[in-house]
Design an enzyme around this catalytic site. Structure first.
Site, PDB file in Angstrom:
ATOM      1  N   GLU A  37      39.428  79.589  10.867  1.00 55.25           N
ATOM      2  CA  GLU A  37      39.784  78.721  12.148  1.00 55.25           C
ATOM      3  C   GLU A  37      38.308  78.666  12.982  1.00 55.25           C
ATOM      4  O   GLU A  37      38.194  77.612  13.661  1.00 55.25           O
ATOM      5  CB  GLU A  37      40.713  79.528  12.977  1.00 55.25           C
ATOM      6  CG  GLU A  37      42.257  79.247  12.240  1.00 55.25           C
ATOM      7  CD  GLU A  37      43.050  80.365  12.638  1.00 55.25           C
ATOM      8  OE1 GLU A  37      42.964  80.954  13.463  1.00 55.25           O
ATOM      9  OE2 GLU A  37      44.214  80.348  11.685  1.00 55.25           O
ATOM     10  N   ASN A  85      45.705  90.169  13.221  1.00 58.91           N
ATOM     11  CA  ASN A  85      44.974  89.256  13.849  1.00 58.91           C
ATOM     12  C   ASN A  85      45.905  88.351  14.698  1.00 58.91           C
ATOM     13  O   ASN A  85      46.614  87.512  14.050  1.00 58.91           O
ATOM     14  CB  ASN A  85      44.020  88.361  12.806  1.00 58.91           C
ATOM     15  CG  ASN A  85      43.472  87.139  13.625  1.00 58.91           C
ATOM     16  OD1 ASN A  85      43.309  87.110  14.933  1.00 58.91           O
ATOM     17  ND2 ASN A  85      43.017  86.210  12.900  1.00 58.91           N
ATOM     18  N   HIS A 102      36.170  83.951  10.884  1.00 54.39           N
ATOM     19  CA  HIS A 102      37.399  83.356  10.349  1.00 54.39           C
ATOM     20  C   HIS A 102      37.558  82.026  10.034  1.00 54.39           C
ATOM     21  O   HIS A 102      36.745  81.051  10.861  1.00 54.39           O
ATOM     22  CB  HIS A 102      38.430  83.750  11.707  1.00 54.39           C
ATOM     23  CG  HIS A 102      40.139  83.714  11.211  1.00 54.39           C
ATOM     24  ND1 HIS A 102      40.522  82.373  11.255  1.00 54.39           N
ATOM     25  CD2 HIS A 102      40.863  84.359  10.822  1.00 54.39           C
ATOM     26  CE1 HIS A 102      41.599  82.272  10.787  1.00 54.39           C
ATOM     27  NE2 HIS A 102      41.980  83.804  10.473  1.00 54.39           N
ATOM     28  N   GLY A 128      48.505  80.727   7.504  1.00 53.12           N
ATOM     29  CA  GLY A 128      49.489  80.109   8.452  1.00 53.12           C
ATOM     30  C   GLY A 128      50.317  79.339   7.819  1.00 53.12           C
ATOM     31  O   GLY A 128      51.081  78.289   8.434  1.00 53.12           O
ATOM     32  N   SER A 158      49.124  84.521   4.998  1.00 50.54           N
ATOM     33  CA  SER A 158      50.833  84.549   4.855  1.00 50.54           C
ATOM     34  C   SER A 158      51.220  85.667   4.456  1.00 50.54           C
ATOM     35  O   SER A 158      52.304  85.930   3.583  1.00 50.54           O
ATOM     36  CB  SER A 158      51.339  83.180   3.982  1.00 50.54           C
ATOM     37  OG  SER A 158      51.167  81.883   4.721  1.00 50.54           O
ATOM     38  N   GLU A 163      40.388  85.334   2.687  1.00 50.60           N
ATOM     39  CA  GLU A 163      41.526  84.417   2.912  1.00 50.60           C
ATOM     40  C   GLU A 163      41.434  82.906   2.605  1.00 50.60           C
ATOM     41  O   GLU A 163      40.377  82.298   3.299  1.00 50.60           O
ATOM     42  CB  GLU A 163      41.600  84.338   4.525  1.00 50.60           C
ATOM     43  CG  GLU A 163      41.615  85.643   5.136  1.00 50.60           C
ATOM     44  CD  GLU A 163      42.235  85.754   6.724  1.00 50.60           C
ATOM     45  OE1 GLU A 163      43.255  86.403   6.961  1.00 50.60           O
ATOM     46  OE2 GLU A 163      41.791  85.010   7.528  1.00 50.60           O
ATOM     47  N   LYS A 208      45.174  86.145  17.041  1.00 51.22           N
ATOM     48  CA  LYS A 208      44.658  84.678  17.127  1.00 51.22           C
ATOM     49  C   LYS A 208      44.921  84.761  18.883  1.00 51.22           C
ATOM     50  O   LYS A 208      45.086  85.449  19.588  1.00 51.22           O
ATOM     51  CB  LYS A 208      45.289  83.950  16.504  1.00 51.22           C
ATOM     52  CG  LYS A 208      45.443  84.254  14.671  1.00 51.22           C
ATOM     53  CD  LYS A 208      45.659  83.041  13.786  1.00 51.22           C
ATOM     54  CE  LYS A 208      45.767  83.805  12.383  1.00 51.22           C
ATOM     55  NZ  LYS A 208      45.794  82.595  11.717  1.00 51.22           N
TER      56      LYS A 208
HETATM   57  P1  PGA Z   1      48.450  84.309   8.605  1.00 50.28           P
HETATM   58  O1  PGA Z   1      46.948  84.224   8.954  1.00 50.28           O
HETATM   59  O2  PGA Z   1      48.884  85.780   8.137  1.00 50.28           O
HETATM   60  O3  PGA Z   1      49.359  83.737   9.683  1.00 50.28           O
HETATM   61  O4  PGA Z   1      48.656  83.357   7.406  1.00 50.28           O
HETATM   62  C1  PGA Z   1      46.289  85.202   8.397  1.00 50.28           C
HETATM   63  C2  PGA Z   1      44.865  85.016   9.296  1.00 50.28           C
HETATM   64  O5  PGA Z   1      44.530  83.824   9.474  1.00 50.28           O
HETATM   65  O6  PGA Z   1      44.065  86.093   9.354  1.00 50.28           O
END
Ligand code: PGA
Length: 252
Positions: A96, A9, A94, A172, A213, A166, A11
């Site tokens: 976010e 992803n 997601h 993140g 992460s 997640e 983003k």
């Molecule tokens: P990250 O993000 O690996 O940077 O923690 C995962 C995601 O949001 O899908």
């Protein structure tokens, strides 16, 4: 047997020019890795470029979001029909999007239906916040997200859906869940809900990924657990060598 999936992803990262170079590097790095479904989720603008570069490879492509309506007066939005011209997957719900853009279990549900209608494989994200974890609400939150998100989705479609667990506090932050905790949540909460909704066979054929992460250094720790069917990777998917190593770990 559930085939593992490693999805990147991106983003809101990478211009079209930068995407071209990353997709090129990935197409070479991922070429000889078999036994795993490889998926890239670049920003909308880079999808066409990525699709052209990935033609003839076994690397799948997806969008990070969609609107549930087919077309019309929805300024700034993109529909499943448009995505399906170039992609096989779409990310839905997601955290976010839930946090910053008002996505709810209800919109997740509408998006899943729209994706399915256009033969896109939905990668549906679920997960608890730190506050919810600390107050012992993880189970309740995940059950609600799955029951409402997948409401009225029938058995014949559920195993085509990919669920990504997640935990919001792990996204993140560099603080991944322990592999055991992720396995326990998937085995003891997520799969049992699916089983209740769709029966043992459908629940056992639905893939459930871990995200939050994931790095080249910690990836294989997750994949030793048979309940974890791969990873949704954010930050580490922006570096070709990292993503290649994670994919290699996913292939076993
Ligand atoms: P990250 O993000 O690996 O940077 O923690 C995962 C995601 O949001 O899908």
């Amino acid at each position: 047997m559930r085939k593992p999936v490693i999805a990147g992803n991106w983003k809101m990262n990478k211009t079209v020019e930068e995407s071209r170079s990353l997709v090129y590097d990935l197409s070479i790095g991922l070429r000889d890795i078999k036994g795993v479904e490889k998926v890239l989720l670049p920003p909308y603008l880079s999808i066409l470029t990525a699709a052209a570069l990935l033609e003839g490879t076994d690397i799948g492509l997806g969008a990070q979001n969609l609107h549930w309506e087919e077309k019309g007066a929805f300024t700034g939005e993109i529909s499943a029909q448009m995505i399906a011209e170039f992609c096989q997957y779409v990310l839905i719900g997601h955290s976010e999007r839930r946090t910053y853009f008002g996505e709810s279990d209800e919109t997740v549900n509408k998006k899943i239906f729209s994706a399915i209608a256009h033969n896109l494989i939905p990668i549906v994200c679920v997960g608890e916040t730190l506050g919810e974890k600390e107050t012992g609400q993880t189970g309740e939150v995940l059950v609600r997200q799955i029951l409402n998100g997948l409401k009225d989705v029938t058995k014949e479609y559920v195993s085509a859906i990919i669920i990504a667990y997640e935990p919001v506090w792990a996204i993140g932050t560099g603080k991944a869940s322990s592999a055991e905790d992720a396995r326990n949540v998937i085995r003891d909460i997520i799969r049992p809900v699916l089983q209740e909704m769709y029966g043992v066979q459908a629940a056992n054929s639905t893939r459930v990924l871990y995200g939050g992460s994931v790095t080249a250094a910690n990836a294989s720790g997750f994949f030793v657990h048979e309940d974890i069917d791969g990873a949704l990777v954010g930050g580490a998917s922006l570096k070709a060598d990292e993503f290649v190593k994670i994919t290699q770990a996913g292939a076993g």
